[in-house]
Design a protein around this motif. Structure first.
Motif, PDB file in Angstrom:
ATOM      1  N   GLU A 123       0.840  -1.194   0.000  1.00 22.51           N
ATOM      2  CA  GLU A 123       0.000   0.000   0.000  1.00 22.51           C
ATOM      3  C   GLU A 123       0.874   1.242   0.000  1.00 22.51           C
ATOM      4  O   GLU A 123       1.870   1.309   0.727  1.00 22.51           O
ATOM      5  CB  GLU A 123      -0.930   0.000   1.213  1.00 22.51           C
ATOM      6  N   VAL A 124       0.499   2.230  -0.830  1.00 18.94           N
ATOM      7  CA  VAL A 124       1.259   3.463  -1.000  1.00 18.94           C
ATOM      8  C   VAL A 124       0.271   4.631  -1.006  1.00 18.94           C
ATOM      9  O   VAL A 124      -0.840   4.505  -1.518  1.00 18.94           O
ATOM     10  CB  VAL A 124       2.035   3.439  -2.339  1.00 18.94           C
ATOM     11  N   VAL A 125       0.675   5.770  -0.441  1.00 14.55           N
ATOM     12  CA  VAL A 125      -0.142   6.978  -0.493  1.00 14.55           C
ATOM     13  C   VAL A 125       0.356   7.838  -1.648  1.00 14.55           C
ATOM     14  O   VAL A 125       1.540   8.148  -1.750  1.00 14.55           O
ATOM     15  CB  VAL A 125      -0.062   7.785   0.823  1.00 14.55           C
ATOM     16  N   PHE A 126      -0.562   8.206  -2.552  1.00 15.10           N
ATOM     17  CA  PHE A 126      -0.271   9.149  -3.623  1.00 15.10           C
ATOM     18  C   PHE A 126      -0.825  10.501  -3.185  1.00 15.10           C
ATOM     19  O   PHE A 126      -1.977  10.594  -2.771  1.00 15.10           O
ATOM     20  CB  PHE A 126      -0.918   8.699  -4.930  1.00 15.10           C
ATOM     21  N   HIS A 127       0.002  11.547  -3.284  1.00 19.82           N
ATOM     22  CA  HIS A 127      -0.383  12.894  -2.850  1.00 19.82           C
ATOM     23  C   HIS A 127      -0.359  13.819  -4.049  1.00 19.82           C
ATOM     24  O   HIS A 127       0.693  14.080  -4.621  1.00 19.82           O
ATOM     25  CB  HIS A 127       0.581  13.374  -1.769  1.00 19.82           C
ATOM     26  N   CYS A 180      -3.771  20.006  -5.492  1.00 14.10           N
ATOM     27  CA  CYS A 180      -5.014  20.247  -4.756  1.00 14.10           C
ATOM     28  C   CYS A 180      -5.008  19.607  -3.368  1.00 14.10           C
ATOM     29  O   CYS A 180      -6.042  19.529  -2.713  1.00 14.10           O
ATOM     30  CB  CYS A 180      -6.214  19.759  -5.558  1.00 14.10           C
ATOM     31  N   ASP A 181      -3.852  19.139  -2.922  1.00 14.96           N
ATOM     32  CA  ASP A 181      -3.677  18.530  -1.597  1.00 14.96           C
ATOM     33  C   ASP A 181      -4.626  17.347  -1.375  1.00 14.96           C
ATOM     34  O   ASP A 181      -5.230  17.205  -0.326  1.00 14.96           O
ATOM     35  CB  ASP A 181      -3.836  19.580  -0.491  1.00 14.96           C
ATOM     36  N   PHE A 182      -4.750  16.493  -2.375  1.00 10.97           N
ATOM     37  CA  PHE A 182      -5.596  15.306  -2.303  1.00 10.97           C
ATOM     38  C   PHE A 182      -4.702  14.082  -2.121  1.00 10.97           C
ATOM     39  O   PHE A 182      -3.704  13.928  -2.813  1.00 10.97           O
ATOM     40  CB  PHE A 182      -6.420  15.177  -3.589  1.00 10.97           C
ATOM     41  N   LYS A 183      -5.042  13.221  -1.168  1.00 11.60           N
ATOM     42  CA  LYS A 183      -4.260  12.013  -0.902  1.00 11.60           C
ATOM     43  C   LYS A 183      -5.161  10.788  -1.023  1.00 11.60           C
ATOM     44  O   LYS A 183      -6.318  10.822  -0.618  1.00 11.60           O
ATOM     45  CB  LYS A 183      -3.666  12.069   0.503  1.00 11.60           C
ATOM     46  N   PHE A 184      -4.599   9.714  -1.575  1.00  7.83           N
ATOM     47  CA  PHE A 184      -5.342   8.457  -1.636  1.00  7.83           C
ATOM     48  C   PHE A 184      -4.375   7.284  -1.527  1.00  7.83           C
ATOM     49  O   PHE A 184      -3.191   7.392  -1.829  1.00  7.83           O
ATOM     50  CB  PHE A 184      -6.180   8.353  -2.910  1.00  7.83           C
ATOM     51  N   ILE A 185      -4.905   6.172  -1.036  1.00  4.84           N
ATOM     52  CA  ILE A 185      -4.107   4.960  -0.839  1.00  4.84           C
ATOM     53  C   ILE A 185      -4.457   3.972  -1.944  1.00  4.84           C
ATOM     54  O   ILE A 185      -5.626   3.755  -2.266  1.00  4.84           O
ATOM     55  CB  ILE A 185      -4.413   4.307   0.520  1.00  4.84           C
ATOM     56  N   THR A 186      -3.426   3.364  -2.503  1.00  2.00           N
ATOM     57  CA  THR A 186      -3.600   2.278  -3.455  1.00  2.00           C
ATOM     58  C   THR A 186      -2.400   1.358  -3.332  1.00  2.00           C
ATOM     59  O   THR A 186      -1.455   1.662  -2.608  1.00  2.00           O
ATOM     60  CB  THR A 186      -3.758   2.797  -4.901  1.00  2.00           C
ATOM     61  N   ARG A 187      -2.424   0.254  -4.012  1.00  2.00           N
ATOM     62  CA  ARG A 187      -1.294  -0.667  -3.956  1.00  2.00           C
ATOM     63  C   ARG A 187      -0.412  -0.431  -5.170  1.00  2.00           C
ATOM     64  O   ARG A 187      -0.895  -0.170  -6.262  1.00  2.00           O
ATOM     65  CB  ARG A 187      -1.798  -2.098  -3.904  1.00  2.00           C
ATOM     66  N   SER A 188       0.910  -0.523  -4.962  1.00  2.00           N
ATOM     67  CA  SER A 188       1.854  -0.255  -6.030  1.00  2.00           C
ATOM     68  C   SER A 188       3.197  -0.895  -5.726  1.00  2.00           C
ATOM     69  O   SER A 188       3.501  -1.209  -4.577  1.00  2.00           O
ATOM     70  CB  SER A 188       2.028   1.260  -6.199  1.00  2.00           C
ATOM     71  N   THR A 189       4.007  -1.041  -6.768  1.00  2.00           N
ATOM     72  CA  THR A 189       5.380  -1.523  -6.603  1.00  2.00           C
ATOM     73  C   THR A 189       6.383  -0.386  -6.751  1.00  2.00           C
ATOM     74  O   THR A 189       7.587  -0.625  -6.708  1.00  2.00           O
ATOM     75  CB  THR A 189       5.714  -2.599  -7.658  1.00  2.00           C
ATOM     76  N   ILE A 190       5.906   0.848  -6.911  1.00  2.00           N
ATOM     77  CA  ILE A 190       6.783   1.992  -7.130  1.00  2.00           C
ATOM     78  C   ILE A 190       7.735   2.187  -5.948  1.00  2.00           C
ATOM     79  O   ILE A 190       7.345   2.029  -4.797  1.00  2.00           O
ATOM     80  CB  ILE A 190       5.962   3.272  -7.397  1.00  2.00           C
ATOM     81  N   GLY A 191       8.970   2.525  -6.259  1.00  2.00           N
ATOM     82  CA  GLY A 191       9.951   2.781  -5.211  1.00  2.00           C
ATOM     83  C   GLY A 191       9.877   4.231  -4.751  1.00  2.00           C
ATOM     84  O   GLY A 191       9.659   5.125  -5.563  1.00  2.00           O
ATOM     85  N   THR A 192      10.034   4.474  -3.478  1.00  2.00           N
ATOM     86  CA  THR A 192       9.970   5.828  -2.942  1.00  2.00           C
ATOM     87  C   THR A 192      10.832   5.943  -1.707  1.00  2.00           C
ATOM     88  O   THR A 192      11.051   4.963  -0.993  1.00  2.00           O
ATOM     89  CB  THR A 192       8.514   6.231  -2.634  1.00  2.00           C
ATOM     90  N   ARG A 193      11.334   7.140  -1.462  1.00  2.00           N
ATOM     91  CA  ARG A 193      12.149   7.388  -0.270  1.00  2.00           C
ATOM     92  C   ARG A 193      11.333   8.037   0.842  1.00  2.00           C
ATOM     93  O   ARG A 193      11.665   7.920   2.000  1.00  2.00           O
ATOM     94  CB  ARG A 193      13.309   8.319  -0.621  1.00  2.00           C
ATOM     95  N   ASP A 194      10.267   8.749   0.477  1.00  3.15           N
ATOM     96  CA  ASP A 194       9.458   9.488   1.445  1.00  3.15           C
ATOM     97  C   ASP A 194       8.406   8.589   2.081  1.00  3.15           C
ATOM     98  O   ASP A 194       7.931   7.636   1.470  1.00  3.15           O
ATOM     99  CB  ASP A 194       8.754  10.663   0.762  1.00  3.15           C
ATOM    100  N   THR A 195       8.042   8.939   3.314  1.00  2.00           N
ATOM    101  CA  THR A 195       6.947   8.254   3.998  1.00  2.00           C
ATOM    102  C   THR A 195       6.009   9.299   4.583  1.00  2.00           C
ATOM    103  O   THR A 195       6.385  10.463   4.742  1.00  2.00           O
ATOM    104  CB  THR A 195       7.460   7.351   5.142  1.00  2.00           C
ATOM    105  N   ILE A 196       4.789   8.878   4.877  1.00  2.00           N
ATOM    106  CA  ILE A 196       3.786   9.777   5.452  1.00  2.00           C
ATOM    107  C   ILE A 196       2.911   8.976   6.396  1.00  2.00           C
ATOM    108  O   ILE A 196       2.662   7.787   6.173  1.00  2.00           O
ATOM    109  CB  ILE A 196       2.939  10.445   4.343  1.00  2.00           C
TER     110      ILE A 196
END
Length: 89
Positions: free
Chosen positions: A11-15, A19-35
């Motif tokens: 599960e990953v949060v896309f921000h 428009c400051d909209f956040k949603f959770i979905t599943r992904s394999t994308i690599g990221t360094r940031d967390t929230i």
């Protein structure tokens, strides 16, 4: 299935920064940031356009140029390679 060859599907949060909209979905994308979102920590992916800000879904035309890309390009390259400069000259 062979072990240890598949990417981490989680599960990953896309921000949407426009428009400051956040949603959770599943992904394999690599990221360094967390929230921390809804009381749980997730990897964070920052995006510029989502269904909440895209004109097709909102019905409103909105110009999104967060980094001034055209101006940056013109400052970097000037008139070199510009078709309008060749046509005018």
């Amino acid at each position: 299935m062979k072990p240890e060859i598949h990417p981490d599907y989680r599960e990953v949060v896309f921000h949407d920064l426009s428009c400051d909209f956040k949603f959770i979905t599943r992904s394999t994308i690599g990221t360094r940031d967390t929230i921390t979102f809804e009381g749980k920590e997730y990897p964070l992916v920052k995006i510029e356009v989502s269904s909440q800000s895209h004109p097709f879904f909102t019905g409103q035309h909105k110009i999104v140029d967060t980094a001034g890309r055209v101006e940056k390009f013109r400052q970097k390259f000037g008139k070199v390679g510009s078709k309008t400069a060749v046509a005018a000259g």
